[in-house]
Design an enzyme around this catalytic site. Structure first.
Site, PDB file in Angstrom:
ATOM      1  N   HIS A   1       0.849  -1.189   0.000  1.00  0.00           N
ATOM      2  CA  HIS A   1       0.000   0.000   0.000  1.00  0.00           C
ATOM      3  C   HIS A   1       0.886   1.241   0.000  1.00  0.00           C
ATOM      4  O   HIS A   1       2.117   1.140   0.121  1.00  0.00           O
ATOM      5  CB  HIS A   1      -0.984  -0.005   1.170  1.00  0.00           C
ATOM      6  CG  HIS A   1      -0.374   0.021   2.533  1.00  0.00           C
ATOM      7  ND1 HIS A   1       0.392  -1.007   3.047  1.00  0.00           N
ATOM      8  CD2 HIS A   1      -0.421   0.970   3.518  1.00  0.00           C
ATOM      9  CE1 HIS A   1       0.777  -0.701   4.273  1.00  0.00           C
ATOM     10  NE2 HIS A   1       0.303   0.494   4.577  1.00  0.00           N
TER      11      HIS A   1
ATOM     12  N   HIS B   1       1.178   3.970   2.006  1.00  0.00           N
ATOM     13  CA  HIS B   1       1.624   4.723   3.165  1.00  0.00           C
ATOM     14  C   HIS B   1       3.150   4.835   3.145  1.00  0.00           C
ATOM     15  O   HIS B   1       3.855   3.910   2.714  1.00  0.00           O
ATOM     16  CB  HIS B   1       1.144   4.085   4.466  1.00  0.00           C
ATOM     17  CG  HIS B   1      -0.275   4.458   4.791  1.00  0.00           C
ATOM     18  ND1 HIS B   1      -1.082   3.699   5.610  1.00  0.00           N
ATOM     19  CD2 HIS B   1      -1.038   5.521   4.411  1.00  0.00           C
ATOM     20  CE1 HIS B   1      -2.268   4.279   5.721  1.00  0.00           C
ATOM     21  NE2 HIS B   1      -2.266   5.379   5.004  1.00  0.00           N
TER      22      HIS B   1
ATOM     23  N   ASP C   1       5.618   4.618   5.201  1.00  0.00           N
ATOM     24  CA  ASP C   1       6.534   3.662   5.831  1.00  0.00           C
ATOM     25  C   ASP C   1       6.695   2.385   5.004  1.00  0.00           C
ATOM     26  O   ASP C   1       7.475   1.508   5.374  1.00  0.00           O
ATOM     27  CB  ASP C   1       6.094   3.325   7.251  1.00  0.00           C
ATOM     28  CG  ASP C   1       4.658   2.840   7.362  1.00  0.00           C
ATOM     29  OD1 ASP C   1       3.805   3.339   6.615  1.00  0.00           O
ATOM     30  OD2 ASP C   1       4.382   1.963   8.199  1.00  0.00           O
ATOM     31  N   HIS C   2       6.000   2.311   3.876  1.00  0.00           N
ATOM     32  CA  HIS C   2       6.112   1.147   2.996  1.00  0.00           C
ATOM     33  C   HIS C   2       6.673   1.492   1.619  1.00  0.00           C
ATOM     34  O   HIS C   2       6.978   0.585   0.844  1.00  0.00           O
ATOM     35  CB  HIS C   2       4.748   0.470   2.832  1.00  0.00           C
ATOM     36  CG  HIS C   2       4.195  -0.057   4.111  1.00  0.00           C
ATOM     37  ND1 HIS C   2       4.181  -1.400   4.438  1.00  0.00           N
ATOM     38  CD2 HIS C   2       3.639   0.588   5.181  1.00  0.00           C
ATOM     39  CE1 HIS C   2       3.647  -1.561   5.639  1.00  0.00           C
ATOM     40  NE2 HIS C   2       3.307  -0.371   6.109  1.00  0.00           N
TER      41      HIS C   2
ATOM     42  N   HIS D   1      -7.944  -1.527   5.611  1.00  0.00           N
ATOM     43  CA  HIS D   1      -7.055  -0.498   6.152  1.00  0.00           C
ATOM     44  C   HIS D   1      -7.592   0.869   5.723  1.00  0.00           C
ATOM     45  O   HIS D   1      -8.612   0.969   5.026  1.00  0.00           O
ATOM     46  CB  HIS D   1      -5.626  -0.737   5.640  1.00  0.00           C
ATOM     47  CG  HIS D   1      -4.591   0.046   6.380  1.00  0.00           C
ATOM     48  ND1 HIS D   1      -4.536   0.118   7.760  1.00  0.00           N
ATOM     49  CD2 HIS D   1      -3.542   0.799   5.926  1.00  0.00           C
ATOM     50  CE1 HIS D   1      -3.517   0.870   8.116  1.00  0.00           C
ATOM     51  NE2 HIS D   1      -2.898   1.296   7.023  1.00  0.00           N
TER      52      HIS D   1
ATOM     53  N   HIS E   1       5.602  -5.444  11.673  1.00  0.00           N
ATOM     54  CA  HIS E   1       4.967  -4.133  11.790  1.00  0.00           C
ATOM     55  C   HIS E   1       4.676  -3.832  13.260  1.00  0.00           C
ATOM     56  O   HIS E   1       3.568  -3.500  13.662  1.00  0.00           O
ATOM     57  CB  HIS E   1       3.684  -4.094  10.945  1.00  0.00           C
ATOM     58  CG  HIS E   1       3.266  -2.697  10.557  1.00  0.00           C
ATOM     59  ND1 HIS E   1       2.366  -1.976  11.287  1.00  0.00           N
ATOM     60  CD2 HIS E   1       3.631  -1.897   9.519  1.00  0.00           C
ATOM     61  CE1 HIS E   1       2.165  -0.797  10.720  1.00  0.00           C
ATOM     62  NE2 HIS E   1       2.932  -0.726   9.639  1.00  0.00           N
TER      63      HIS E   1
END
Length: 308
Positions: free
Chosen positions: A63, A65, A67-68, A141, A271
């Site tokens: 996805h 976001h 942090d990914h 999510h 995570h």
């Protein structure tokens, strides 16, 4: 086949955990690596492993976001200088990923000297990737977040040389030709090659989640069922199921309870919120049993083939 954790933290990095990135090491099988998610600093994390960026031919983003994905432009820009020049790469991810990466590279004046192909993923789609079947599933999510299920093809059984000798075929180059064919002819008779092979070895199945609430849908559980390795988020490690649900994340015992109705060989929780220190992790690990563990950065898990 091995699974390597390059980053196991949630949201923001800590001194001991970078944010989420993984390597599926299939060098022994097809001489490649799959990169799953690309957290900020992923190219630096790779330097502490034996992974060769030129052998990363496919990147899977769960996805969008930060942090990914914040490490993806840097990885792409550096890959060509690490042996990847002219070697194509395919990036799978949600809509918008191609535009974001393209704009980032354009504004920074970065030029790639190898082709990059983008594949927009959607719910419950199946892709053929280097002989693997890769299926996506839309999770729960705050943005579209996906699970990738990697299914390795089965390995054909061994050739029954005794049975071949019994029909008059002696060892030699013909054995390989027979094994690589569906049928073969000998003495005017056509034989099915499968009749001269032992039981095949099933391929391995790895189910890697993006951020998500606990999912209870029957088709989702059926898809995860039979996994050799499940990688699932556990932003909340104990006793905060309602809070986890409120923030579209998962709590570890709730995940385990949900998966009690399916079969799997191992589950890896990642995570992890930086609210938990090493003592918390050790204490919770002791309650999990043999089939579950909590990720740490640079953890390597070997995923063996299981013969029938």
């Amino acid at each position: 086949m091995k699974f390597t954790v390059l980053g196991s933290g949630a949201g923001i990095p800590s001194r001991t955990r970078n944010t989420q990135s993984y390597i599926l090491d299939i060098v022994e099988e097809i001489n490649q690596y799959f990169l799953i998610d690309a957290a900020e600093g992923v190219q630096h994390r790779i330097l502490h492993t034996s992974v060769r960026p030129a052998k990363v031919r496919h990147v899977f983003i769960t996805h969008l976001h930060g942090d990914h994905i914040y490490g993806l432009p840097g990885f792409l820009a550096s890959r060509a200088h690490q042996g990847g020049e002219d070697i194509p790469l395919t990036v799978y991810g949600p809509p918008g990923l191609k535009d974001w990466v393209g704009l980032t590279l354009k504004i920074s004046g970065s030029h790639l000297n190898y082709p990059v192909h983008y594949v927009e993923v959607s719910h419950n789609m199946r892709y053929e990737v280097e002989g693997f079947s890769v299926q996506t599933y839309l999770l729960d999510h705050t943005v579209d977040s996906y699970m990738y299920v990697f299914n390795e093809p089965e390995k054909p059984g061994k050739l029954n040389t005794g049975k071949l000798k019994s029909i008059g075929i002696e060892p030699g180059p013909l054995y390989k030709e027979i094994k690589d064919s569906e049928t073969f002819n000998h003495g005017g008779i056509t034989y099915e090659t499968s009749d001269f092979l032992g039981n095949p070895t099933p391929g391995r199945k790895i189910s890697i989640h993006g951020d998500t609430r606990v999912m209870t849908e029957p088709d989702y559980l059926s898809l995860v069922d039979g996994s050799d390795l499940i990688v699932h988020e556990a932003t909340y490690l104990e006793g905060e199921m309602e809070k986890a649900h409120m923030y579209f994340h998962s709590e570890i015992q709730n995940v385990l309870q949900n998966f009690s109705q399916i079969d799997y060989r191992k589950i890896l929780f990642s995570h992890i919120s930086n609210r938990y220190d090493d003592d918390d992790i050790r204490r919770i690990k002791d309650t999990l049993g043999n089939h579950a563990t909590i990720a740490h950065d640079y953890l390597e898990i070997t995923i063996p083939r299981i013969s029938l």
